[in-house]
Design a protein around this motif. Structure first.
Motif, PDB file in Angstrom:
ATOM      1  N   ASN A 124       0.825  -1.203   0.000  1.00 11.80           N
ATOM      2  CA  ASN A 124       0.000   0.000   0.000  1.00 11.80           C
ATOM      3  C   ASN A 124       0.858   1.252   0.000  1.00 11.80           C
ATOM      4  O   ASN A 124       1.832   1.336   0.752  1.00 11.80           O
ATOM      5  N   GLY A 125       0.485   2.218  -0.830  1.00 12.25           N
ATOM      6  CA  GLY A 125       1.257   3.446  -0.946  1.00 12.25           C
ATOM      7  C   GLY A 125       0.967   4.481   0.115  1.00 12.25           C
ATOM      8  O   GLY A 125       1.739   5.423   0.287  1.00 12.25           O
ATOM      9  N   LEU A 126      -0.148   4.341   0.861  1.00 11.29           N
ATOM     10  CA  LEU A 126      -0.517   5.333   1.866  1.00 11.29           C
ATOM     11  C   LEU A 126      -0.268   4.847   3.282  1.00 11.29           C
ATOM     12  O   LEU A 126       0.299   5.558   4.105  1.00 11.29           O
ATOM     13  N   TRP A 127      -0.682   3.611   3.581  1.00 11.31           N
ATOM     14  CA  TRP A 127      -0.637   3.111   4.951  1.00 11.31           C
ATOM     15  C   TRP A 127       0.657   2.334   5.199  1.00 11.31           C
ATOM     16  O   TRP A 127       0.962   1.396   4.481  1.00 11.31           O
ATOM     17  N   SER A 128       1.381   2.734   6.232  1.00 11.40           N
ATOM     18  CA  SER A 128       2.624   2.033   6.587  1.00 11.40           C
ATOM     19  C   SER A 128       2.296   0.625   7.073  1.00 11.40           C
ATOM     20  O   SER A 128       1.293   0.416   7.764  1.00 11.40           O
ATOM     21  N   PRO A 129       3.136  -0.362   6.763  1.00  5.77           N
ATOM     22  CA  PRO A 129       2.728  -1.755   6.906  1.00  5.77           C
ATOM     23  C   PRO A 129       2.945  -2.419   8.265  1.00  5.77           C
ATOM     24  O   PRO A 129       2.308  -3.422   8.566  1.00  5.77           O
ATOM     25  N   LEU A 130       3.849  -1.901   9.101  1.00  2.00           N
ATOM     26  CA  LEU A 130       4.274  -2.663  10.281  1.00  2.00           C
ATOM     27  C   LEU A 130       3.135  -2.970  11.240  1.00  2.00           C
ATOM     28  O   LEU A 130       3.028  -4.092  11.757  1.00  2.00           O
ATOM     29  N   ASN A 131       2.279  -1.983  11.519  1.00  2.00           N
ATOM     30  CA  ASN A 131       1.146  -2.222  12.409  1.00  2.00           C
ATOM     31  C   ASN A 131       0.254  -3.348  11.882  1.00  2.00           C
ATOM     32  O   ASN A 131      -0.187  -4.226  12.631  1.00  2.00           O
ATOM     33  N   SER A 132      -0.012  -3.326  10.588  1.00  2.00           N
ATOM     34  CA  SER A 132      -0.865  -4.353   9.980  1.00  2.00           C
ATOM     35  C   SER A 132      -0.205  -5.724  10.053  1.00  2.00           C
ATOM     36  O   SER A 132      -0.875  -6.735  10.273  1.00  2.00           O
ATOM     37  N   TRP A 133       1.105  -5.768   9.884  1.00  2.00           N
ATOM     38  CA  TRP A 133       1.816  -7.043   9.982  1.00  2.00           C
ATOM     39  C   TRP A 133       1.686  -7.626  11.389  1.00  2.00           C
ATOM     40  O   TRP A 133       1.493  -8.835  11.554  1.00  2.00           O
ATOM     41  N   LEU A 134       1.788  -6.774  12.392  1.00  2.00           N
ATOM     42  CA  LEU A 134       1.660  -7.241  13.776  1.00  2.00           C
ATOM     43  C   LEU A 134       0.248  -7.745  14.057  1.00  2.00           C
ATOM     44  O   LEU A 134       0.062  -8.777  14.718  1.00  2.00           O
ATOM     45  N   VAL A 135      -0.755  -7.019  13.561  1.00  2.00           N
ATOM     46  CA  VAL A 135      -2.145  -7.450  13.744  1.00  2.00           C
ATOM     47  C   VAL A 135      -2.379  -8.778  13.026  1.00  2.00           C
ATOM     48  O   VAL A 135      -3.111  -9.649  13.514  1.00  2.00           O
ATOM     49  N   ALA A 136      -1.758  -8.942  11.859  1.00  3.27           N
ATOM     50  CA  ALA A 136      -1.909 -10.185  11.097  1.00  3.27           C
ATOM     51  C   ALA A 136      -1.425 -11.389  11.894  1.00  3.27           C
ATOM     52  O   ALA A 136      -2.009 -12.480  11.792  1.00  3.27           O
ATOM     53  N   ILE A 137      -0.381 -11.199  12.692  1.00  2.00           N
ATOM     54  CA  ILE A 137       0.105 -12.290  13.548  1.00  2.00           C
ATOM     55  C   ILE A 137      -0.988 -12.709  14.526  1.00  2.00           C
ATOM     56  O   ILE A 137      -1.223 -13.905  14.748  1.00  2.00           O
ATOM     57  N   GLY A 138      -1.665 -11.723  15.116  1.00  2.00           N
ATOM     58  CA  GLY A 138      -2.762 -12.027  16.024  1.00  2.00           C
ATOM     59  C   GLY A 138      -3.902 -12.750  15.332  1.00  2.00           C
ATOM     60  O   GLY A 138      -4.476 -13.705  15.870  1.00  2.00           O
ATOM     61  N   ILE A 139      -4.232 -12.306  14.106  1.00  2.00           N
ATOM     62  CA  ILE A 139      -5.318 -12.942  13.342  1.00  2.00           C
ATOM     63  C   ILE A 139      -4.961 -14.391  13.027  1.00  2.00           C
ATOM     64  O   ILE A 139      -5.806 -15.290  13.165  1.00  2.00           O
ATOM     65  N   ARG A 140      -3.718 -14.607  12.621  1.00  2.00           N
ATOM     66  CA  ARG A 140      -3.281 -15.977  12.296  1.00  2.00           C
ATOM     67  C   ARG A 140      -3.342 -16.903  13.515  1.00  2.00           C
ATOM     68  O   ARG A 140      -3.431 -18.122  13.373  1.00  2.00           O
TER      69      ARG A 140
END
Length: 505
Positions: A56-72
């Motif tokens: 994504n060109g607007l939203w920085s990815p690190l927060n989403s990556w961390l949340v993805a770990i929780g979802i997994r």
């Protein structure tokens, strides 16, 4: 036992913070806003393996990556985000405490400031779920490394480590890279002025720090190029925001008329990746008119910055101006060279540099929350330096007033955040009970609220940003995109009109 008492302010602040976080969860835990929708959607894509769309060109990815770990690991996306933010807030309290120790703040002041920060941190973690707080962890780590033994010049090892840390900070928030360029260069210049470093050695140090920062950012730069076919070292966030702010609005593709379709067929809205819908983005140098608008914009953000400092602490701006005068004018003329003067200059310089990039287009208090911690340290240093000259009553009351100044606005905001957006969770639950989901649009002026409903109901919202449209045009657009539902907002009521299956619109 002595070590226990040394760390008691930290332990108390963590206990207060965690207790308040738990107590306030049923009251403040619904603040799922439009930006959260984008981050959570990206996190779900990462968790499901849909990696290309998650770029994504607007939203920085690190927060989403961390949340993805929780979802997994079976956690709900929203709960995962809240838990991660809670942990981030606790880590910031720990870092702040060691910053107080680094600057030798008295334990007396440390109690007050740590407790004040623990209360403010509860507001921070519930008000802003993504980006800003996570970035602060990296920036504080960078400052710890850079300021370690500040009476000695920066080494190549320190410059490289600083570059890597701030490269990682970029993944939390893109602004980190711009801040690093300014702040690291200014710090090296400061060492030159203090005659601790020569120009011949300074330039390679700056280049080493920047090179390793760019090297850390490079994988994301390549990923963005793969998706958008454009090279952009620092992402597209600055480009998008600059265009939106100097134009006072967005510029959509020519094929987009009334309804703005979601980024992808399974997106809650176009806000997941707005870059895909934009066209003819402007910069200050696109035309003379845009340049004039930009200058006016800078003047506006400078005024707003004053209010941002006041929201951090009603003593904040006065303290900064006093420190600027004391450390950079009086002590510079006197030629004092003790480490305390050096520390004060470094703090003041950092506080002043942090907002500079934001002044170019837009600033909010949350962007400079880090300055709250730095102002606490700065105030503690000045207090310890002049406490002996104060009357006994003032000497005991002033630290309390100073600490309270940092919690006034957060306490006020608790009321404003109380049950904010809880109605969206209730509306979404009602829609799910009635099995209403899919594509929809609405006449509501606050489209962001509809994006939240779209996320919670696994639907797709077609946004309307125009205000001068007629319903014939709306019906034609709904037919064009095969939109199933139209939510009509009237006063405080939302009525749902089902058009699915209609032969005439």
């Amino acid at each position: 036992m002595n070590k226990f008492y040394k760390y008691l302010p930290l332990l108390l602040s963590l206990a207060v913070y965690l207790l308040l976080w738990i107590i306030m969860q049923p009251i403040l835990g619904y603040n799922l806003d439009s930006d959260c929708v984008a981050y959570l959607t990206i996190a779900k894509r990462v968790a499901s393996g849909d990696y290309f769309k998650s770029i994504n060109g607007l939203w920085s990815p690190l927060n989403s990556w961390l949340v993805a770990i929780g979802i997994r690991n079976g956690l709900d996306a929203w709960w995962s985000a809240k838990i991660i933010n809670c942990v981030v807030g606790a880590l910031l309290l720990v870092q702040s405490f060691f910053l107080f120790l680094r600057f030798k703040c008295s334990r007396y002041l440390c109690y007050y400031l740590q407790l004040a920060l623990s209360i403010a941190m509860v507001y921070f973690v519930y008000f802003q779920m993504f980006g800003d707080l996570l970035q602060m962890i990296f920036v504080l780590a960078y400052l710890f490394v850079l300021w370690h033994k500040s009476d000695r010049p920066v080494s190549y090892g320190k410059a490289i480590l600083c570059g890597v840390i701030m490269g990682l900070a970029f993944y939390a928030k893109a602004y980190s890279f711009f801040f690093f360029i300014l702040h690291f260069s200014a710090t090296i210049w400061w060492y030159i002025v203090q005659q601790k470093l020569k120009w011949q050695a300074a330039v390679p140090l700056i280049l080493a720090g920047l090179f390793f920062a760019m090297l850390t950012i490079l994988p994301w730069t390549i990923a963005l190029h793969q998706k958008y076919h454009e090279w952009s070292l620092n992402g597209h966030a600055g480009k998008l925001n600059m265009s939106w702010y100097i134009n006072s609005g967005k510029t959509f593709r020519s094929d987009i008329d009334l309804l703005i379709p979601p980024s992808y067929q399974d997106s809650p809205s176009f806000w997941e990746d707005p870059y895909l819908s934009q066209q003819n983005l402007s910069s200050p140098f696109t035309s003379a008119e845009h340049f004039i608008r930009w200058v006016i914009r800078i003047a506006h953000t400078c005024i707003v910055t004053v209010f941002c400092f006041q929201e951090i602490s009603f003593m904040g701006l006065a303290l900064l101006l006093l420190s600027l005068y004391y450390y950079w004018i009086i002590k510079r003329k006197e030629g004092h060279a003790d480490s305390g003067i050096f520390d004060g200059q470094l703090l003041v310089m950092t506080i002043c540099i942090l907002p500079l990039g934001y002044l170019m287009m837009h600033i909010e208090t949350r962007y400079i929350w880090l300055n709250g911690i730095l102002l606490m340290v700065l105030g503690a240093i000045l207090y310890d330096r002049f406490a002996s000259r104060l009357q006994k009553v003032v000497r005991h009351i002033l630290p309390l007033i100073f600490a309270i100044s940092f919690v006034v606005f957060p306490l006020y905001q608790f009321e404003n955040l109380s049950h904010k957006n809880e109605d969206l969770f209730n509306i979404s639950a009602s829609l799910r009970e009635q099995n209403i989901h899919g594509s929809f649009t609405s006449n509501t002026k606050d489209a962001g609220r509809m994006w939240v409903i779209a996320l919670l109901t696994h639907s797709q919202y077609f946004t309307i940003e125009k205000t001068d449209f007629n319903y014939a045009a709306l019906m034609a657009e709904m037919k064009r995109y095969n939109v199933k539902y139209y939510f009509f907002e009237s006063e405080n009521n939302i009525a749902e009109l089902n058009i699915e299956g209609m032969t005439k619109i």
